[in-house]
Enzyme design. Structure first.
Site, PDB file in Angstrom:
ATOM      1  N   GLY A  10       7.282   1.249  -5.062  1.00 36.13           N
ATOM      2  CA  GLY A  10       6.024   1.979  -4.922  1.00 36.13           C
ATOM      3  C   GLY A  10       5.702   2.312  -3.476  1.00 36.13           C
ATOM      4  CG  LEU A  12       1.626  -2.036   0.103  1.00 38.68           C
ATOM      5  CD1 LEU A  12       1.462  -1.748   1.590  1.00 38.68           C
ATOM      6  CD2 LEU A  12       0.414  -2.789  -0.433  1.00 38.68           C
ATOM      7  CG  ASP A  43       8.053  -5.373 -18.013  1.00 39.26           C
ATOM      8  OD1 ASP A  43       6.902  -5.701 -17.664  1.00 39.26           O
ATOM      9  OD2 ASP A  43       8.281  -4.619 -18.982  1.00 39.26           O
ATOM     10  CB  THR A  69      -1.958   1.606  -8.871  1.00 38.23           C
ATOM     11  OG1 THR A  69      -0.881   2.545  -8.803  1.00 38.23           O
ATOM     12  CG2 THR A  69      -1.423   0.211  -8.562  1.00 38.23           C
ATOM     13  CB  THR A 108      -8.075  -1.792  -5.974  1.00 41.41           C
ATOM     14  OG1 THR A 108      -8.794  -0.564  -5.772  1.00 41.41           O
ATOM     15  CG2 THR A 108      -8.531  -2.381  -7.318  1.00 41.41           C
ATOM     16  CE1 TYR A 131      -5.591  -0.336 -10.324  1.00 40.82           C
ATOM     17  CE2 TYR A 131      -7.291   0.666  -8.969  1.00 40.82           C
ATOM     18  CZ  TYR A 131      -6.098  -0.014  -9.086  1.00 40.82           C
ATOM     19  OH  TYR A 131      -5.408  -0.373  -7.955  1.00 40.82           O
TER      20      TYR A 131
END
Length: 217
Positions: A10, A12, A43, A69, A108, A131
């Site tokens: 991903g 980051l 996973d 995300t 987040t 989320y």
């Protein structure tokens, strides 16, 4: 130090993985849905998958930079979001406890409602979408199950995934892409056992410096 980066394909995770490879750290990166040369499949919903990775690498530190995300996807597919972000975190926490590893969990600012900000780690969360709800529940799992952890709430994280161009035993040679990644601002929360100078961390520095600083502290 043996560092496992989950979600190394991903935005980051790939930057953090690439920079730790350059620093010649003993690091293993994983992917789930975005396959990348040199990364191992993992996973977090699958305990057997976790068992294989942890038994093979036996990490001392784990950075959880993966998960669902996409805010809209979490709304459209709430079960998927819950399975990955909540149940996956629970599975990971259990494995971390078994192996005595330390966790850095990337969360987040969506755990807040956005009415007042910037936020400190002591502000009360109030997520207003799926989320944010899943990430907050994951945070609560970590707090309740682990004593040694670090939760990092990022905001406005953007950029493109960067692949390492250096062949190592954990990363095959792959085509590299340059990217500019920043966090504006971030809040780093330590567990009560780890709180000391600089508990709340806010940064406008490049993501790679921010992330590597987290591991060293």
């Amino acid at each position: 130090m043996k560092l496992l980066i989950i979600g190394a394909s991903g935005v980051l995770g790939s930057r953090l993985y690439n920079d730790t490879i350059k620093k010649k750290w003993n690091v293993m990166g994983t992917y789930c849905s975005h396959e990348c040369a040199g990364l191992s499949y993992l996973d977090v919903r699958d305990n057997n998958s976790l068992e294989k990775v942890f038994n093979f690498f036996r990490p001392e530190f784990v950075v959880m930079a993966g998960g669902i995300t996409d805010v809209d996807l979490c709304t459209l597919k709430p079960k998927l979001a819950g399975d990955v972000n909540i149940k996956g975190t629970m599975n990971l926490v259990k494995k971390i406890k078994e192996h005595g590893a330390r966790l850095v969990y990337v969360s987040t600012d969506y755990v807040f409602d956005g009415e007042n900000g910037p936020y400190a780690e002591t502000d009360k969360p109030n997520p207003i979408n799926k989320y944010g709800e899943t990430k907050l529940e994951a945070e609560n799992i970590i707090r309740s199950k682990l004593k040694d952890y670090l939760i990092v709430r990022t905001a406005q994280l953007y950029g493109v995934a960067e692949r390492s161009s250096a062949p190592t035993r954990h990363c095959e040679k792959a085509e590299g892409r340059r990217s500019n990644l920043y966090i504006y601002p971030g809040v780093a929360e330590r567990s009560s056992a780890q709180k000391h100078n600089g508990v709340a961390e806010r940064s406008s520095a490049p993501t790679k410096n921010f992330a590597i600083k987290i591991i060293h502290n």
